[in-house]
Design a protein around this motif. Structure first.
Motif, mmCIF file in Angstrom:
data_model
loop_
_atom_site.group_PDB
_atom_site.id
_atom_site.type_symbol
_atom_site.label_atom_id
_atom_site.label_comp_id
_atom_site.label_asym_id
_atom_site.label_seq_id
_atom_site.Cartn_x
_atom_site.Cartn_y
_atom_site.Cartn_z
ATOM 1 N N GLY A 50 64.593 0.435 -88.024
ATOM 2 C CA GLY A 50 64.766 2.192 -86.617
ATOM 3 C C GLY A 50 64.683 2.778 -87.850
ATOM 4 N N ARG A 98 64.758 5.715 -83.745
ATOM 5 C CA ARG A 98 63.617 4.444 -83.133
ATOM 6 C C ARG A 98 65.207 3.324 -83.938
ATOM 7 N NH1 ARG A 98 58.667 5.759 -83.147
ATOM 8 N NH2 ARG A 98 58.105 8.187 -83.764
ATOM 9 N N ASP A 139 61.873 -1.136 -82.101
ATOM 10 C CA ASP A 139 60.387 -0.664 -81.080
ATOM 11 C C ASP A 139 60.537 0.586 -80.007
ATOM 12 O OD1 ASP A 139 58.448 -1.586 -83.175
ATOM 13 O OD2 ASP A 139 58.616 -3.062 -81.857
ATOM 14 N N TRP A 140 62.019 0.618 -79.536
ATOM 15 C CA TRP A 140 62.291 2.235 -78.523
ATOM 16 C C TRP A 140 62.393 2.472 -79.113
ATOM 17 C CZ3 TRP A 140 63.278 0.676 -73.684
ATOM 18 C CH2 TRP A 140 62.991 -0.466 -72.918
ATOM 19 N N GLN A 141 62.231 3.783 -78.939
ATOM 20 C CA GLN A 141 62.448 5.892 -79.153
ATOM 21 C C GLN A 141 63.176 6.143 -77.957
ATOM 22 O OE1 GLN A 141 59.162 7.430 -80.939
ATOM 23 N NE2 GLN A 141 58.956 8.625 -79.331
ATOM 24 N N ASP A 184 59.316 2.972 -74.162
ATOM 25 C CA ASP A 184 60.145 1.424 -74.268
ATOM 26 C C ASP A 184 59.002 0.969 -75.492
ATOM 27 O OD1 ASP A 184 57.237 -0.353 -72.323
ATOM 28 O OD2 ASP A 184 57.412 2.180 -72.489
ATOM 29 N N PRO A 185 58.952 -0.189 -76.100
ATOM 30 C CA PRO A 185 58.115 -0.280 -76.736
ATOM 31 C C PRO A 185 56.837 -0.643 -77.178
ATOM 32 C CG PRO A 185 60.320 -2.110 -76.911
ATOM 33 C CD PRO A 185 60.744 -0.838 -75.199
ATOM 34 N N THR A 186 56.084 -0.685 -75.260
ATOM 35 C CA THR A 186 54.899 -1.002 -74.940
ATOM 36 C C THR A 186 54.909 0.868 -75.372
ATOM 37 O OG1 THR A 186 55.447 -0.032 -72.744
ATOM 38 C CG2 THR A 186 55.168 -2.907 -73.936
ATOM 39 N N GLY A 187 54.765 2.306 -75.146
ATOM 40 C CA GLY A 187 55.029 3.351 -75.140
ATOM 41 C C GLY A 187 54.122 3.927 -73.657
#
Length: 204
Positions: free
Chosen positions: A46, A64, A67-69, A84-87
């Motif tokens: 992160g 970060r 993969d979360w932001q 979320d991680p997928t965006g």
């Protein structure tokens, strides 16, 4: 411009969580802290990018983890967007709070900078939005901060002023001590300063 490395661990069972490689410095607008985190095995874990204004309020936060932001700032309290991680999904939040907090040592420096306590001052209550690992879930917390002591320690580069704060969680009554020197955390629960390449910055 201090550069160095913190080790982060679980304050209860001392399990190693991550290493945080950081640099920070005051500037014309306030103070900025950037870091990258790695797992104990050395894998990316992160990053933190926090900028404060001259009053200690968060101008910009980019956090970060796994993969979360989260991106946030002081706006009508504090406002943030969590992705979320997928965006594919982003959720917005806003709370009447003073600032953010989390596992990074940057947040301890930021809160101390915001409050600007003196040793003779009574404890001050502060409301923060905690962004908790591993998914940066937001949670509002109320804390009390008091500056217990301020001591100057002689060093090769001149006296080093160390502030000892007592931080209390107002929902649980749990208390702990945080030691800061300028914009560097010397010790706090779950945080150890492992390496420092240059002296801490001194705030005006």
């Amino acid at each position: 411009m201090p550069r160095g490395r913190y080790s982060l661990h679980d304050p209860h069972d001392h399990t190693s969580l991550a290493e945080e490689h950081f640099q920070c410095a005051p500037g014309p607008a306030g103070w900025r802290y950037v870091s990258r985190l790695t797992t104990p095995a050395g894998a990316p874990h992160g990053s933190v990018d926090l900028a404060l204004d001259e009053l200690g309020r968060p101008l910009r936060l980019e956090l970060r983890a796994a993969d979360w932001q989260v991106r946030g700032a002081a706006l009508d309290g504090v406002t943030w967007v969590r992705t979320d991680p997928t965006g594919a999904h982003a959720t917005e939040g806003n709370v009447r709070a003073h600032a953010f907090t989390g596992t990074s040592p940057a947040f301890l420096v930021a809160t101390a900078r915001l409050l600007r306590l003196t040793p003779s001052a009574p404890p001050v209550r502060v409301r923060l939005v905690a962004l908790t690992d591993p998914v940066l879930a937001p949670r509002t917390v109320d804390q009390s901060w008091a500056l217990l002591d301020r001591e100057a320690h002689p060093t090769d580069n001149g006296p080093l002023t160390v502030d000892a704060y007592q931080v209390s969680d107002l929902s649980t009554g749990e208390q702990h001590t945080v030691h800061l020197a300028g914009d560097v955390v010397l010790s706090a629960p779950g945080i150890e300063l492992e390496d420092l390449e240059s002296p801490p910055s001194v705030f005006p």
